[in-house]
Design a protein around this motif. Structure first.
Motif, mmCIF file in Angstrom:
data_model
loop_
_atom_site.group_PDB
_atom_site.id
_atom_site.type_symbol
_atom_site.label_atom_id
_atom_site.label_comp_id
_atom_site.label_asym_id
_atom_site.label_seq_id
_atom_site.Cartn_x
_atom_site.Cartn_y
_atom_site.Cartn_z
ATOM 1 N N GLU B 12 -15.243 -7.193 4.581
ATOM 2 C CA GLU B 12 -14.801 -7.036 3.196
ATOM 3 C C GLU B 12 -13.298 -7.226 3.137
ATOM 4 O O GLU B 12 -12.571 -6.810 4.041
ATOM 5 N N VAL B 13 -12.851 -7.864 2.073
ATOM 6 C CA VAL B 13 -11.420 -8.039 1.899
ATOM 7 C C VAL B 13 -10.824 -6.706 1.472
ATOM 8 O O VAL B 13 -11.335 -6.050 0.573
ATOM 9 N N VAL B 14 -9.798 -6.309 2.187
ATOM 10 C CA VAL B 14 -9.106 -5.086 1.805
ATOM 11 C C VAL B 14 -8.119 -5.492 0.713
ATOM 12 O O VAL B 14 -7.158 -6.200 0.985
ATOM 13 N N SER B 15 -8.385 -5.095 -0.505
ATOM 14 C CA SER B 15 -7.495 -5.568 -1.563
ATOM 15 C C SER B 15 -6.295 -4.657 -1.708
ATOM 16 O O SER B 15 -5.168 -5.046 -1.418
ATOM 17 N N HIS B 24 -3.524 5.656 7.338
ATOM 18 C CA HIS B 24 -4.621 5.692 8.297
ATOM 19 C C HIS B 24 -4.752 4.351 9.026
ATOM 20 O O HIS B 24 -4.792 4.284 10.251
ATOM 21 N N VAL B 25 -4.796 3.271 8.245
ATOM 22 C CA VAL B 25 -4.973 1.932 8.837
ATOM 23 C C VAL B 25 -3.826 1.603 9.780
ATOM 24 O O VAL B 25 -4.011 1.004 10.836
ATOM 25 N N GLU B 55 -0.588 -3.481 -1.590
ATOM 26 C CA GLU B 55 -1.281 -4.713 -1.208
ATOM 27 C C GLU B 55 -1.622 -4.620 0.282
ATOM 28 O O GLU B 55 -0.871 -4.014 1.044
ATOM 29 N N SER B 56 -2.710 -5.275 0.679
ATOM 30 C CA SER B 56 -3.075 -5.142 2.099
ATOM 31 C C SER B 56 -2.096 -5.879 3.018
ATOM 32 O O SER B 56 -2.068 -5.643 4.217
ATOM 33 N N THR B 57 -1.269 -6.755 2.450
ATOM 34 C CA THR B 57 -0.233 -7.400 3.272
ATOM 35 C C THR B 57 0.762 -6.358 3.811
ATOM 36 O O THR B 57 1.465 -6.623 4.777
ATOM 37 N N VAL B 59 0.065 -3.835 5.454
ATOM 38 C CA VAL B 59 -0.331 -3.461 6.807
ATOM 39 C C VAL B 59 0.447 -4.309 7.819
ATOM 40 O O VAL B 59 0.968 -3.807 8.811
ATOM 41 N N THR B 60 0.530 -5.591 7.509
ATOM 42 C CA THR B 60 1.293 -6.500 8.374
ATOM 43 C C THR B 60 2.776 -6.147 8.340
ATOM 44 O O THR B 60 3.441 -6.119 9.374
ATOM 45 N N ARG B 63 3.576 -3.254 10.527
ATOM 46 C CA ARG B 63 3.570 -3.582 11.945
ATOM 47 C C ARG B 63 4.848 -4.327 12.332
ATOM 48 O O ARG B 63 5.436 -4.095 13.376
#
Lengths: 319, 106
Positions: B12-15, B24-25, B55-57, B59-60, B63
């Motif tokens: 699933e796309v994490v939106s 958590h992620v 936005e799920s970006t 997460v990047t 990192r």
């Protein structure tokens, strides 16, 4: 196993001082850091950065450096290498001096020399013992533009360092099939529930997160959900304007090229970029192409244009 | 090399993510994420912390921030500048790559 010349990697001489080594490392680390070098060169930079990390790991620590130096000066980078038996005899490793770097990233050569020796071993593998909680994993995948538009199913091979039963680090490959949802954009994440590491001692496994990158097909460029495609047109289409058929990633469309169009002009196709709640736009970027072969007739037409048309594109340059 | 083939039916796309989900992620503390928002490195929508949506970006981005701080000893302001310039640089490289395929090198 290939010999690695750590001095060469850092670009310093064998007699370099610890300070010189630190400076060389810092300078190169800034240059090749994968988060500084995004885009097409990222993979190359990442390899280089890992190599730097490994070289620095050894040379910044006087104990490891002395042990490494003891192998002798005559080895050449890439030469087939077996460590002599008891090569580190008499060296007392305190196991100190580790950098923040993740030793899992290091290569065979480093592994062979440093990871199985007393003093290093416990330190390197500490923290990955019995009571590890479930872990989420992260990986990067590259998909095609058509998959971003339409979705699709695809197999990927992911590589993950793991410890084998002898405590060696091995790269384990696993193939996973991922169903790519329609409309996924660059930088987004796909979550695969339960595909991370299981918690040791039972419990729910972590998730696997795949960061999506989209490969630009030739003539295309993706920016977020917007897509830029090159649209070749003839000089007469550019001059006279007209309707041209265009094959876009979401199917065939007819576009109106305006009169007096120039190379680089963008024609916007609203909502024909990557689909989504707010779909991106598709931009056809005009490119005037001169026909490759010229018949006698064609030459005559050009000659006639030269005679009839009073136009000098270099008029502004004062010639 | 060992290969095991696990077939995963679907992803699933994490939106968008809430503050808790992002932490958590990314295995990050809320304090640190809040610090990044205050520095303008992360830009969630939503008025207050409990309503924040990332936005799920992000997460990047998290990192990258973590690695830049650890590897290059940058402070947050320095990281923010590097992120902007590196993204701009990547975009320019992509444009250049496209232009270079358009112009035959004969």
């Amino acid at each position: 196993m290939d010999y690695k010349d750590y001095y060469k990697v850092l670009g310093v001489e064998r007699k370099a001082s610890q300070d010189e080594i630190k400076r060389a490392y810092r300078k190169l680390a800034r240059k090749f850091h994968p988060d500084v070098n995004r885009g097409p060169d990222e993979a190359e930079a990442e390899l280089k950065f890992k190599e730097l990390g490994e070289a620095y790991e050894v040379l910044q620590d006087p104990e490891k450096r002395a042990a490494y130096d003891q192998l002798g000066e005559n080895w050449k980078e890439g030469q087939d290498f077996r460590p002599p038996p008891d090569w580190d005899d008499g060296f007392e490793f305190s196991g100190g001096g580790y950098t923040q770097a993740d030793p899992e990233q290091f290569g065979d050569f480093f592994e062979e020399l440093f990871s199985k020796r007393g003093g290093f071993d416990g330190r390197m593998h500490a923290g990955r013992q019995a009571h590890a909680p479930a872990q989420d994993h992260h990986a990067k995948i590259v998909i095609d533009l058509t998959e971003a538009y339409n979705g699709g199913s695809r197999d990927f091979t992911l590589r993950k360092p793991e410890l084998d039963k002898n405590g060696h680090i091995v790269l384990r490959e696993r193939a996973i099939r991922v169903s790519i949802p329609k409309g996924v954009a660059e930088g987004q994440h796909i979550r695969l529930a339960g595909q991370g590491s299981p918690a040791l001692g039972g419990g729910k496994a972590g998730d696997l997160y795949l960061e999506v990158a989209i490969k630009d097909p030739p003539g295309f460029r993706v920016e977020g959900r917007d897509v830029f495609m090159e649209l070749p047109i003839t000089p007469w289409e550019a001059a006279l304007g007209g309707r041209v058929a265009v094959m876009t990633p979401s199917g065939k469309v007819e576009l109106t090229v305006p009169k007096h169009a120039q190379t680089g002009k963008k024609l916007r196709l609203k909502g024909r970029g990557i689909p989504g709640k707010i779909p991106g736009n598709l931009f056809a970027v005009l490119k005037i192409v001169i026909p490759p072969t010229e018949s006698e007739k064609a030459r005559e037409l050009y000659a006639e244009m030269a005679r009839e048309m009073d136009y000098d594109p270099r008029a502004g340059q004062g010639v | 090399m060992a290969t095991n083939r696990a077939l995963v039916p679907t992803g699933e796309v994490v939106s968008v993510l809430s503050l808790t989900e992002l932490c958590h992620v990314s295995n990050a503390s809320a304090d640190w994420v809040i610090e990044l928002v205050e520095e303008g490195i992360l830009e969630p929508v939503g008025q207050n912390r409990s309503a924040w949506r990332f936005e799920s970006t992000c997460v990047t981005t998290l990192r990258r921030v973590r690695r830049l701080q650890a590897d290059l000893r940058l402070n947050l302001a320095g990281v923010a500048v590097v992120l902007i310039l590196a993204d701009e640089n990547a975009q320019l490289k992509r444009r250049l790559a496209q232009i270079e395929t358009e112009i035959p090198s004969d």
